[in-house]
Each structure stands twice: as C-alpha cells, then as structure tokens.
Design a protein around this motif. Structure first.
Motif, PDB file in Angstrom:
ATOM      1  N   LEU A  47       0.854  -1.184   0.000  1.00 20.99           N
ATOM      2  CA  LEU A  47       0.000   0.000   0.000  1.00 20.99           C
ATOM      3  C   LEU A  47       0.891   1.234   0.000  1.00 20.99           C
ATOM      4  N   PRO A  48       0.915   2.003  -1.107  1.00 17.06           N
ATOM      5  CA  PRO A  48       1.796   3.159  -1.192  1.00 17.06           C
ATOM      6  C   PRO A  48       1.121   4.507  -0.903  1.00 17.06           C
ATOM      7  N   ARG A  49      -0.216   4.544  -0.783  1.00 20.81           N
ATOM      8  CA  ARG A  49      -0.913   5.820  -0.640  1.00 20.81           C
ATOM      9  C   ARG A  49      -1.402   6.026   0.799  1.00 20.81           C
ATOM     10  N   TYR A  50      -1.505   7.293   1.171  1.00 20.54           N
ATOM     11  CA  TYR A  50      -1.820   7.666   2.551  1.00 20.54           C
ATOM     12  C   TYR A  50      -3.169   7.119   3.009  1.00 20.54           C
ATOM     13  N   GLU A  51      -4.202   7.269   2.200  1.00 22.67           N
ATOM     14  CA  GLU A  51      -5.542   6.888   2.631  1.00 22.67           C
ATOM     15  C   GLU A  51      -5.606   5.424   3.035  1.00 22.67           C
ATOM     16  N   GLU A  52      -5.048   4.548   2.202  1.00 23.63           N
ATOM     17  CA  GLU A  52      -5.112   3.118   2.491  1.00 23.63           C
ATOM     18  C   GLU A  52      -4.193   2.742   3.658  1.00 23.63           C
ATOM     19  N   VAL A  53      -3.018   3.368   3.729  1.00 23.51           N
ATOM     20  CA  VAL A  53      -2.102   3.086   4.826  1.00 23.51           C
ATOM     21  C   VAL A  53      -2.732   3.453   6.161  1.00 23.51           C
ATOM     22  N   SER A  54      -3.281   4.677   6.259  1.00 21.45           N
ATOM     23  CA  SER A  54      -3.882   5.125   7.514  1.00 21.45           C
ATOM     24  C   SER A  54      -5.130   4.313   7.860  1.00 21.45           C
ATOM     25  N   GLN A  55      -5.808   3.802   6.844  1.00 17.58           N
ATOM     26  CA  GLN A  55      -6.993   2.980   7.080  1.00 17.58           C
ATOM     27  C   GLN A  55      -6.604   1.630   7.682  1.00 17.58           C
ATOM     28  N   VAL A  56      -5.666   0.942   7.045  1.00 17.48           N
ATOM     29  CA  VAL A  56      -5.312  -0.415   7.463  1.00 17.48           C
ATOM     30  C   VAL A  56      -4.557  -0.420   8.783  1.00 17.48           C
ATOM     31  N   ILE A  57      -3.732   0.596   9.011  1.00 18.76           N
ATOM     32  CA  ILE A  57      -2.908   0.620  10.220  1.00 18.76           C
ATOM     33  C   ILE A  57      -3.765   0.687  11.487  1.00 18.76           C
ATOM     34  N   LYS A  58      -5.032   1.152  11.342  1.00 22.56           N
ATOM     35  CA  LYS A  58      -5.944   1.242  12.488  1.00 22.56           C
ATOM     36  C   LYS A  58      -7.071   0.214  12.431  1.00 22.56           C
ATOM     37  N   ASP A  59      -7.122  -0.569  11.379  1.00 25.85           N
ATOM     38  CA  ASP A  59      -8.256  -1.464  11.137  1.00 25.85           C
ATOM     39  C   ASP A  59      -8.116  -2.759  11.951  1.00 25.85           C
ATOM     40  N   PRO A  60      -9.059  -3.038  12.866  1.00 24.04           N
ATOM     41  CA  PRO A  60      -8.963  -4.262  13.680  1.00 24.04           C
ATOM     42  C   PRO A  60      -9.138  -5.542  12.883  1.00 24.04           C
ATOM     43  N   ARG A  61      -9.521  -5.432  11.614  1.00 23.95           N
ATOM     44  CA  ARG A  61      -9.650  -6.635  10.787  1.00 23.95           C
ATOM     45  C   ARG A  61      -8.302  -7.131  10.276  1.00 23.95           C
ATOM     46  N   PHE A  62      -7.238  -6.406  10.636  1.00 23.77           N
ATOM     47  CA  PHE A  62      -5.885  -6.821  10.252  1.00 23.77           C
ATOM     48  C   PHE A  62      -5.074  -7.127  11.498  1.00 23.77           C
ATOM     49  N   ALA A  63      -4.352  -8.225  11.451  1.00 26.79           N
ATOM     50  CA  ALA A  63      -3.560  -8.682  12.583  1.00 26.79           C
ATOM     51  C   ALA A  63      -2.084  -8.392  12.356  1.00 26.79           C
ATOM     52  N   SER A  64      -1.349  -8.271  13.467  1.00 25.60           N
ATOM     53  CA  SER A  64       0.106  -8.164  13.397  1.00 25.60           C
ATOM     54  C   SER A  64       0.766  -9.521  13.587  1.00 25.60           C
ATOM     55  N   ASP A  65       0.069 -10.416  14.264  1.00 20.64           N
ATOM     56  CA  ASP A  65       0.570 -11.768  14.517  1.00 20.64           C
ATOM     57  C   ASP A  65       0.033 -12.706  13.445  1.00 20.64           C
ATOM     58  N   ARG A  66       0.908 -13.216  12.625  1.00 19.89           N
ATOM     59  CA  ARG A  66       0.513 -14.077  11.504  1.00 19.89           C
ATOM     60  C   ARG A  66      -0.216 -15.329  11.969  1.00 19.89           C
ATOM     61  N   ARG A  67       0.034 -15.765  13.190  1.00 18.43           N
ATOM     62  CA  ARG A  67      -0.619 -16.969  13.703  1.00 18.43           C
ATOM     63  C   ARG A  67      -2.114 -16.759  13.898  1.00 18.43           C
ATOM     64  N   ASN A  68      -2.531 -15.497  14.053  1.00 15.99           N
ATOM     65  CA  ASN A  68      -3.942 -15.207  14.274  1.00 15.99           C
ATOM     66  C   ASN A  68      -4.774 -15.255  13.003  1.00 15.99           C
ATOM     67  N   VAL A  69      -4.118 -15.509  11.875  1.00 17.42           N
ATOM     68  CA  VAL A  69      -4.862 -15.659  10.613  1.00 17.42           C
ATOM     69  C   VAL A  69      -4.604 -17.033  10.003  1.00 17.42           C
ATOM     70  N   GLY A  70      -4.055 -17.932  10.840  1.00 16.09           N
ATOM     71  CA  GLY A  70      -3.835 -19.289  10.364  1.00 16.09           C
ATOM     72  C   GLY A  70      -2.553 -19.510   9.596  1.00 16.09           C
TER      73      GLY A  70
END
Length: 417
Positions: A47-70
C-alpha cells in the motif's frame, strides 16, 4: 484488470534511489492504491498511498501476529533462541497480548520519565559537540547522531559505567553492518548473540540489584500480579534499541542533511528557534527514517480501495510513501518546517503507535538547535551525491555526514581582527 507486481528491493538497489526515494514512491503511488509484492517481503500486497495506509494501520480486521490468521509461525523448534526473542516483540502481537505488554511497559516508560531526561540529553549533546568543535570537519553521524541516543539508552537501561563502552561498541557494530546481504547477516548474527548474552546478564543484575533506571522498573513492574518474563524483557529492550534508537539516528542525520541542502529552511530555523517542534515533525515526514512498518495480515476477506484481499494475505504499509502523498500534503516533495497541520504516519497510528516517539522527538529537538547554536555555518564537506547511504530496505539513513563548520562567533572575530 491485472494488478501491478512490484519488487520493492529492486526499486532501491541503486544509491540514487536510497539518497532520494521520492521518485520511487511517486512512481508506486502512480501505479495504484494496492500493488502486488513479489520480492523478499514474502509476497502479498503493498500500500503506497496515505488513505489506504492510515486505514489499514488502524483497522482491527488486520492482525500483526501471523498466527492469528492461520499462517505458520516463524517460531519453529529449529529457530535460534535469539531470533525467537525478536519474534516475540510487542510489535508482532495483537490484543489482548499486545495490550498486556503495552500496559506493563507504559507503567515504566512514562512521559514523566522521558521529560526528566531533557537535562541529561542537553549535557550529553554539549559534551559531544565540545569534542566535535575541535575538528575542522565534523562527521555528524559518528560525532552526534549515533552516540547521543546510544548514550541515552545505555543510561536509561542502567548499563553499569564499566560496561558502557562494550555495550556501545557492540551495538554500533551491529548498526553499522545492518545491510541485508548474506555476509552482513552472518556477521550480525554473531554480534546479536553477543548482545543478547550481554542483555541477559544485565537483566539478571537489575533483578538482583535494582537501580533508578528503566530496565529495573521493567523488571519489577507488575499489573494484577502479572510481570514481564525474561524473554519479554529482552524482546522489549531490543525494540527500544532497534526501533527507538534507529529512528533517532536517522532523524538527526537525515534531518540536518536536508536543512544544510536547503539554506532557506536552515536560515528560517536559525532566525526563529521556536519553529523547532514543527521542524522536527516535518523532518519526520520528509526524510522518512523508517520506510515501512511490520506487515499486517487480513483476519477475514476484506476490500482495500476496491481490491479484494483474502483472509491470511500479508499487507505491507509503505509509510514513507504515504508521508509524501500529494493528495494529503501540499507540495509534498518540499521541506517546509512551518507545515501545519502535519498528519504524518512516521510513528504509526492507533494501538501500535511507537512507544519511543516522545524520546526520539526530545533528543532531536535538543540536538538540532544545539548544533545550530554551536556553529554559525554548516556546509557539506563532499558533494551530496557522494554521501554513503545504508543499504537497508526498511531503514533510510545516511551512513556518514561530513560537514565543514564555522564555530559560533568565529566569523565575527575574524572580521574584527
């Protein structure tokens, strides 16, 4: 429509792109909001653009721990112990474990503790500049940008005075060899093992002999009977060293370089030192000491800018590119130390906002004005295109910054004589 695939490592192979990444990031943003990654980052999306970066960085639907998505954990039975420590970092955790670790650390690493460091940071800065002032040409990274945060963190961690030279030498050798070549990684692995052993001994010391330092507080802090175990302590120290320290080194080094290259901005800051806070924020946005944050993993099927992202997919957030997005920052390719508002994402957003941000800001807002007060004139000792840049895909920093300097008052003294 076929999605564009990008090899991010190849984008930064040549020295020119490391010295000035703006055209590379502009090219990526022009390609689209969501790109495919096909390099060592392991595939996934960019993701190279501000809108998508700022969206995903705060989105609880994305995990930082890869184990939490299988996805398979990188921590396997054959994984070296030192690497396991790095993989247990708070940066790679999700709630509730991330919140547990952050709550414990915040009880020790408080804003009050950071604020109390100001006087000591000023003393260290003055000592370093005293030594540098005796030279006709100073090397800003080695003389100030690197030793300042390294000395501060050594004292914060309670490293005994007799061990500080060893600590600084060991960490500096790792920092100076942090390229991503096979030879560099092999060298760093040995040094990282030495540093890990050093820190393990330090934790044991502070457990038995607590002092008035951050590590002692981390060792003994608790919440509801919960404490950090030894591995969590070492992992937290690594995070402070490699996230907080690296950011500060690059912030001061790259920031001063850009001021020297833009005399109008340098003069504006000299004339009005009160601009230092907005200047530091603009440096963080413009120089981008960190290129991207730890990847996120989709916890469910989602869409980003109309692009379907399947559960388990890895998404890399190019915060450096987001900070240069013309749709958010007018004249984004221009350094403007009066820029306000400045919604850069250099320290992240949301639950993973950088814990070391206040310390990095404090050190830079003391070091840069002190440098300008000490020297009436600063100029590059070599052409800008000959400056060496670190060969690191995630961290952008000039390796050496030689400057010809004129001590404060020297020009007037010569005119009087």
């Amino acid at each position: 429509m076929t999605m564009v695939r990008v090899d991010l490592r190849r984008q930064f192979e040549d020295a020119g792109s490391r010295a000035d990444p703006s055209p590379v990031y502009a090219g990526l943003r022009d390609l689209g909001s969501v790109l495919r990654s096909k390099d060592i980052l392991g595939g996934g999306f960019l993701l190279p653009r501000y809108e998508e970066v700022s969206q995903v960085i705060k989105d609880p639907r994305f995990a930082s721990d890869r184990r939490n998505v299988g996805r398979r954990s990188l921590d396997q039975w054959w994984t070296p112990g030192m690497l396991r420590l790095l993989l247990s970092s708070m940066v790679l955790k999700d709630p509730p474990e991330h919140r547990r670790l952050r709550n414990l650390v915040q009880k020790a690493f408080t804003p009050c503790r950071v604020a109390k460091l100001a006087g000591r940071v000023e003393e260290i800065t003055d000592e370093l500049l005293d030594a540098a002032a005796a030279k006709p040409v100073i090397e800003l990274v080695g003389d100030l940008a690197l030793p300042l945060p390294l000395t501060v963190i050594a004292e914060m961690l309670g490293v005994p005075p007799a061990d500080r030279i060893r600590f600084r030498t060991l960490f500096a050798s790792i920092q100076s060899n942090s390229q991503t070549t096979a030879v560099s990684l092999a060298r760093n692995y040995r040094r990282m093992r030495e540093l890990t052993t050093f820190l393990q001994e330090l934790v044991r010391l502070r457990r038995d002999q607590p002092g008035d330092d951050l590590l002692s507080d981390l060792v003994h802090v608790e919440e509801g009977g919960d404490r950090l175990d030894d591995d969590e302590l070492i992992s937290m120290v690594f995070l402070l060293l490699f996230a907080g320290h690296e950011t500060t080194v690059n912030l001061i080094g790259n920031g001063v370089l850009e001021l020297v290259r833009r005399p109008d901005q340098l003069r504006k800051l000299r004339d009005d030192p009160g601009l230092i806070d907005t200047a530091i924020e603009e440096m963080l946005r413009f120089i981008n000491p960190v290129g991207f944050v730890a990847p996120r993993f989709a916890k469910e099927d989602v869409e980003i800018a109309g692009t379907p992202i399947r559960r388990g997919s890895m998404v890399t957030l190019l915060i450096a590119s987001a900070n240069l997005d013309e749709t958010v920052f007018p004249d984004a390719d221009t350094l403007d130390i009066t820029r306000s508002p400045n919604r850069h994402v250099s320290f992240g957003l949301g639950t993973h906002f950088c814990l070391g941000a206040p310390l990095a800001r404090l050190e830079a807002r003391i070091a840069v004005p002190a440098l300008l007060r000490r020297f009436d004139h600063l100029e590059l000792a070599v052409p800008a295109d000959q400056l060496p840049w670190r060969r690191h895909i995630a961290l952008r920093g000039v390796e050496r910054l030689p400057l010809v300097v004129t001590p404060a008052g020297a020009s007037a003294s010569r005119r009087t004589a």
